[in-house]
Design a protein around this motif. Structure first.
Motif, PDB file in Angstrom:
ATOM      1  N   UNK A   1       0.849  -1.189   0.000  1.00 23.82           N
ATOM      2  CA  UNK A   1       0.000   0.000   0.000  1.00 23.82           C
ATOM      3  C   UNK A   1       0.887   1.242   0.000  1.00 23.82           C
ATOM      4  N   UNK A   2       0.594   2.146  -0.911  1.00 22.42           N
ATOM      5  CA  UNK A   2       1.315   3.427  -0.955  1.00 22.42           C
ATOM      6  C   UNK A   2       0.308   4.545  -0.679  1.00 22.42           C
ATOM      7  N   UNK A   3       0.735   5.505   0.128  1.00 21.14           N
ATOM      8  CA  UNK A   3      -0.128   6.617   0.512  1.00 21.14           C
ATOM      9  C   UNK A   3       0.542   7.937   0.161  1.00 21.14           C
TER      10      UNK A   3
ATOM     11  N   UNK B   1       0.111  13.280   8.961  1.00 24.53           N
ATOM     12  CA  UNK B   1       0.421  12.042   8.257  1.00 24.53           C
ATOM     13  C   UNK B   1      -0.848  11.215   8.068  1.00 24.53           C
ATOM     14  N   UNK B   2      -0.970  10.590   6.918  1.00 27.25           N
ATOM     15  CA  UNK B   2      -2.048   9.625   6.756  1.00 27.25           C
ATOM     16  C   UNK B   2      -1.478   8.218   6.919  1.00 27.25           C
ATOM     17  N   UNK B   3      -2.329   7.317   7.363  1.00 26.41           N
ATOM     18  CA  UNK B   3      -1.901   5.956   7.638  1.00 26.41           C
ATOM     19  C   UNK B   3      -3.007   4.982   7.275  1.00 26.41           C
ATOM     20  N   UNK B   4      -2.601   3.768   6.969  1.00 22.73           N
ATOM     21  CA  UNK B   4      -3.561   2.717   6.648  1.00 22.73           C
ATOM     22  C   UNK B   4      -3.193   1.464   7.420  1.00 22.73           C
ATOM     23  N   UNK B   5      -4.207   0.838   7.992  1.00 24.00           N
ATOM     24  CA  UNK B   5      -4.018  -0.414   8.719  1.00 24.00           C
ATOM     25  C   UNK B   5      -4.594  -1.554   7.896  1.00 24.00           C
ATOM     26  N   UNK B   6      -3.768  -2.561   7.666  1.00 26.52           N
ATOM     27  CA  UNK B   6      -4.205  -3.732   6.920  1.00 26.52           C
ATOM     28  C   UNK B   6      -3.907  -4.966   7.748  1.00 26.52           C
ATOM     29  N   UNK B   7      -4.373  -6.117   7.278  1.00 27.77           N
ATOM     30  CA  UNK B   7      -4.059  -7.367   7.978  1.00 27.77           C
ATOM     31  C   UNK B   7      -2.560  -7.648   7.937  1.00 27.77           C
TER      32      UNK B   7
ATOM     33  N   UNK C   1      -0.155  -5.261   8.062  1.00 24.34           N
ATOM     34  CA  UNK C   1       0.653  -4.262   8.748  1.00 24.34           C
ATOM     35  C   UNK C   1       0.144  -2.863   8.521  1.00 24.34           C
ATOM     36  N   UNK C   2       0.888  -1.917   9.047  1.00 24.24           N
ATOM     37  CA  UNK C   2       0.527  -0.515   8.944  1.00 24.24           C
ATOM     38  C   UNK C   2       1.396   0.180   7.904  1.00 24.24           C
ATOM     39  N   UNK C   3       0.809   1.106   7.209  1.00 26.62           N
ATOM     40  CA  UNK C   3       1.519   1.873   6.184  1.00 26.62           C
ATOM     41  C   UNK C   3       1.333   3.362   6.438  1.00 26.62           C
TER      42      UNK C   3
END
Length: 114
Positions: A1-3, A93-99, A101-103
């Motif tokens: 995942x890229x943010x 900062x923006x962040x994303x949580x996935x199964x 890991x975190x990005x």
């Protein structure tokens, strides 16, 4: 995942800004997306988050002034910031949580002048 975060800038107290966070890559794996901020000399803190089903959370310091949203068709998350205060000055900062890991995206500077 890229943010990729954008939308920061300089604004006077009482003004508004809208931050955007565009996601790419394994977007289907994202459960929660959120905004964090870090002011000089302070720890990073969570500002808001939104889940895949649209549930939201806001920190007490921004509740009633900030609104988080996401446009799934555009794979983009937003943070509408109204009634900005000098104490909102920080790198956001923006962040994303996935199964898996975190990005994190790169930060975008928000400066609120008094």
């Amino acid at each position: 995942v890229q943010l990729q975060a954008s939308g920061g800038g300089l604004v006077q107290a009482g003004g508004s800004l809208r931050l955007s966070c565009a996601a790419s890559g394994r977007i289907f794996s994202i459960n929660v997306m959120g905004w964090y901020r870090q002011a000089p000399g302070k720890q990073r803190e969570k500002v808001a988050h939104i889940t895949s089903v649209g549930s939201t959370y806001y920190s007490d310091s921004v509740k009633g002034r900030f609104t988080i949203s996401r446009d799934n068709a555009k794979n983009t998350m937003y943070l509408q910031m109204n009634s900005l205060k000098p104490e909102d000055t920080a790198i956001y900062y923006c962040a994303a949580t996935t199964y898996g890991g975190d990005y994190w995206g790169q930060g975008t500077q928000v400066t609120v002048s008094s």
